[in-house]
Motif scaffolding. Structure first.
Motif, short mmCIF file in Angstrom:
data_model
loop_
_atom_site.label_atom_id
_atom_site.label_comp_id
_atom_site.label_asym_id
_atom_site.label_seq_id
_atom_site.Cartn_x
_atom_site.Cartn_y
_atom_site.Cartn_z
N ILE A 67 0.99 5.29 -0.27
CA ILE A 67 0.22 6.54 -0.20
C ILE A 67 1.16 7.69 -0.56
O ILE A 67 2.22 7.85 0.06
CB ILE A 67 -0.38 6.73 1.21
CG1 ILE A 67 -1.35 5.59 1.51
CG2 ILE A 67 -1.06 8.09 1.31
CD1 ILE A 67 -1.92 5.61 2.91
N LEU A 80 -2.42 0.33 -4.58
CA LEU A 80 -2.34 -1.03 -4.03
C LEU A 80 -1.71 -1.94 -5.07
O LEU A 80 -2.12 -1.94 -6.24
CB LEU A 80 -3.73 -1.54 -3.67
CG LEU A 80 -4.46 -0.77 -2.58
CD1 LEU A 80 -5.87 -1.30 -2.42
CD2 LEU A 80 -3.71 -0.85 -1.27
N SER A 86 0.88 -1.17 0.00
CA SER A 86 0.00 0.00 0.00
C SER A 86 0.91 1.22 0.00
O SER A 86 1.71 1.40 0.92
CB SER A 86 -0.89 0.00 1.24
OG SER A 86 -1.54 1.23 1.38
N LEU A 135 -7.85 9.26 -1.88
CA LEU A 135 -8.12 9.25 -0.44
C LEU A 135 -8.93 10.48 -0.09
O LEU A 135 -8.68 11.56 -0.60
CB LEU A 135 -6.81 9.21 0.34
CG LEU A 135 -5.95 7.97 0.09
CD1 LEU A 135 -4.67 8.04 0.91
CD2 LEU A 135 -6.71 6.70 0.40
N GLN A 156 -3.81 6.43 -2.93
CA GLN A 156 -3.25 5.16 -2.49
C GLN A 156 -3.14 4.23 -3.69
O GLN A 156 -4.09 4.09 -4.46
CB GLN A 156 -4.13 4.52 -1.42
CG GLN A 156 -3.62 3.19 -0.92
CD GLN A 156 -4.53 2.57 0.11
OE1 GLN A 156 -5.74 2.71 0.04
NE2 GLN A 156 -3.96 1.89 1.07
#
Length: 106
Positions: free
Chosen positions: A15, A67, A13, A41, A65
């Motif tokens: 960010i 993934l 993850s 986000l 974010q």
């Protein structure tokens, strides 16, 4: 899930601030990462305090974010390159264990 086979993978993850998203995605593409998802986000809290997406006037403070799910043997190489991007701006990376149903996708 006893009767349904699953396979272990790692989930990253990442960010980062929205203006750096394309740089990160280009990096992941260049590393032949099998897939990723990018999500906006809406709000958060960190070292600088609380923030909300709707109160920001530009993309500079907006966060996204990304993934990534991949084989554990690829994690170190991907993280090494991601860290080079994050060394120049704000960012958070977490790593977790996940189980997938279709390992050939990762």
């Amino acid at each position: 899930m006893d009767d349904l086979p699953t396979y272990p993978k790692k989930r990253l993850s990442i960010i980062i601030e929205a203006p750096f998203l394309n740089r990160l995605l280009d990096l992941l593409d260049g590393l032949d990462v099998p897939g990723y998802s990018a999500l906006p986000l809406l709000a958060g809290r960190g070292n600088s305090g609380s923030w909300r997406r709707d109160s920001l006037s530009s993309d500079a403070g907006r966060m996204v974010q990304v993934l990534v799910v991949l084989d554990e043997k690829r994690v170190a190489a991907v993280l090494k390159e991601v860290k080079r991007v994050l060394d120049r701006q704000m960012g958070i990376v977490t790593i977790g264990d996940v189980q997938v149903l279709r390992p050939e996708h990762f």
